[in-house]
Design an enzyme around this catalytic site. Structure first.
Site, mmCIF file in Angstrom:
data_model
loop_
_atom_site.group_PDB
_atom_site.id
_atom_site.type_symbol
_atom_site.label_atom_id
_atom_site.label_comp_id
_atom_site.label_asym_id
_atom_site.label_seq_id
_atom_site.Cartn_x
_atom_site.Cartn_y
_atom_site.Cartn_z
ATOM 1 C CE LYS A 15 -3.691 -2.508 2.450
ATOM 2 N NZ LYS A 15 -4.429 -2.690 3.597
ATOM 3 C CE1 TYR A 55 -9.025 -4.066 1.002
ATOM 4 C CE2 TYR A 55 -8.583 -1.994 -0.078
ATOM 5 C CZ TYR A 55 -8.154 -3.045 0.771
ATOM 6 O OH TYR A 55 -6.784 -3.163 1.087
ATOM 7 C CG ASN A 118 -3.075 -2.561 7.204
ATOM 8 O OD1 ASN A 118 -2.902 -2.241 6.070
ATOM 9 N ND2 ASN A 118 -4.162 -3.399 7.672
ATOM 10 C CG HIS A 121 -4.810 -6.920 0.019
ATOM 11 N ND1 HIS A 121 -5.891 -7.154 0.515
ATOM 12 C CD2 HIS A 121 -4.733 -7.808 -1.144
ATOM 13 C CE1 HIS A 121 -6.616 -8.087 -0.149
ATOM 14 N NE2 HIS A 121 -5.911 -8.323 -1.000
ATOM 15 C CD GLU A 132 -7.912 -9.860 -3.324
ATOM 16 O OE1 GLU A 132 -6.760 -10.420 -3.179
ATOM 17 O OE2 GLU A 132 -8.785 -9.900 -2.381
HETATM 18 N N1 UDP Z 1 -9.384 -1.176 7.602
HETATM 19 C C1 UDP Z 1 -9.671 -0.054 8.338
HETATM 20 N N2 UDP Z 1 -10.265 0.113 9.304
HETATM 21 C C2 UDP Z 1 -10.806 -1.122 9.937
HETATM 22 C C3 UDP Z 1 -10.461 -2.319 9.074
HETATM 23 C C4 UDP Z 1 -9.753 -2.403 8.065
HETATM 24 O O1 UDP Z 1 -9.185 1.131 7.603
HETATM 25 O O2 UDP Z 1 -11.449 -1.061 11.002
HETATM 26 C C5 UDP Z 1 -8.403 -1.100 6.308
HETATM 27 C C6 UDP Z 1 -7.056 -2.020 6.332
HETATM 28 O O3 UDP Z 1 -6.203 -1.346 5.629
HETATM 29 C C7 UDP Z 1 -7.551 -3.398 6.211
HETATM 30 C C8 UDP Z 1 -8.146 -3.210 4.969
HETATM 31 O O4 UDP Z 1 -9.231 -2.232 5.369
HETATM 32 O O5 UDP Z 1 -6.058 -4.006 5.660
HETATM 33 C C9 UDP Z 1 -9.220 -4.400 4.654
HETATM 34 O O6 UDP Z 1 -9.921 -4.894 5.850
HETATM 35 P P1 UDP Z 1 -9.883 -6.482 6.068
HETATM 36 O O7 UDP Z 1 -10.725 -6.691 7.190
HETATM 37 O O8 UDP Z 1 -10.124 -7.171 4.865
HETATM 38 O O9 UDP Z 1 -8.325 -6.747 6.627
HETATM 39 P P2 UDP Z 1 -7.052 -7.445 6.143
HETATM 40 O O10 UDP Z 1 -7.649 -8.804 5.238
HETATM 41 O O11 UDP Z 1 -6.314 -6.621 5.095
HETATM 42 O O12 UDP Z 1 -6.373 -7.757 7.109
HETATM 43 MG MG MG Z 2 -9.245 -8.681 3.877
#
Ligand code: UDP
Ligand code: MG
Length: 141
Positions: A15, A55, A118, A121, A132
């Site tokens: 990211k 997303y 974070n 992805h 994806e």
């Molecule tokens: N995210 C966020 N706030 C939240 C949860 C997720 O901004 O409370 C963002 C974060 O960058 C995350 C992405 O949305 O990596 C996708 O969320 P997901 O739950 O799919 O997490 P991941 O699979 O990336 O761990």
């Molecule tokens: Mg996810």
């Protein structure tokens, strides 16, 4: 090889904070160190349409606008990796979504800033990986 392990491809996206903070080499290196093979890598600025498809399951979440602003504020590094059990292996070294909860030794646990920023992805299933990869690279063999 155990029956539940197979050669898979997975989609990993570094990211914008990864590029901004100069962590691209470090993060790519961690995937190499667990034996995954880099098949494709491209730096891209994402359109809102690409983000919406990527997303789509999160579009109704209250944090979606913040997430969209984050992943479109600068370029990302879109990559495809291959290896045995690649999807699970990659998710394991990425760590939990919230860096504060992610284990030390994982990318997010060691380097992530907060629940939005974070760094990385990684696809969470073979179906997600296929869609994806198609979303970011078009149909690839
Ligand atoms: N995210 C966020 N706030 C939240 C949860 C997720 O901004 O409370 C963002 C974060 O960058 C995350 C992405 O949305 O990596 C996708 O969320 P997901 O739950 O799919 O997490 P991941 O699979 O990336 O761990
Ligand atoms: Mg996810």
């Amino acid at each position: 090889m155990p029956a539940n392990e197979e050669i898979q491809q997975t989609f990993i996206m570094l990211k914008p904070d990864a590029i901004e903070r100069g962590l691209v080499g470090e993060i790519i290196s961690r995937f190499e160190q667990v034996g995954l093979k880099l098949l494709r890598m491209e730096t891209k600025k994402l359109s809102k349409e690409t983000v919406a498809r990527h997303y789509k399951s999160l579009m109704q979440k209250p944090f979606f606008p913040k997430l969209e602003a984050y992943v479109t504020r600068g370029a990302v590094v879109a990559t495809i990796w291959q290896g045995r059990d690649a999807i699970k292996v990659a998710r394991k070294i990425v760590g939990a979504t919230d860096p504060a909860l992610a284990e030390k030794g994982t990318i997010r646990g060691d380097l992530g800033s907060n629940c939005t920023e974070n760094l990385v992805h990684a696809s969470d299933s073979p179906e997600a990986a296929r869609s994806e990869i198609a979303n970011f690279f078009g149909k690839v063999a």
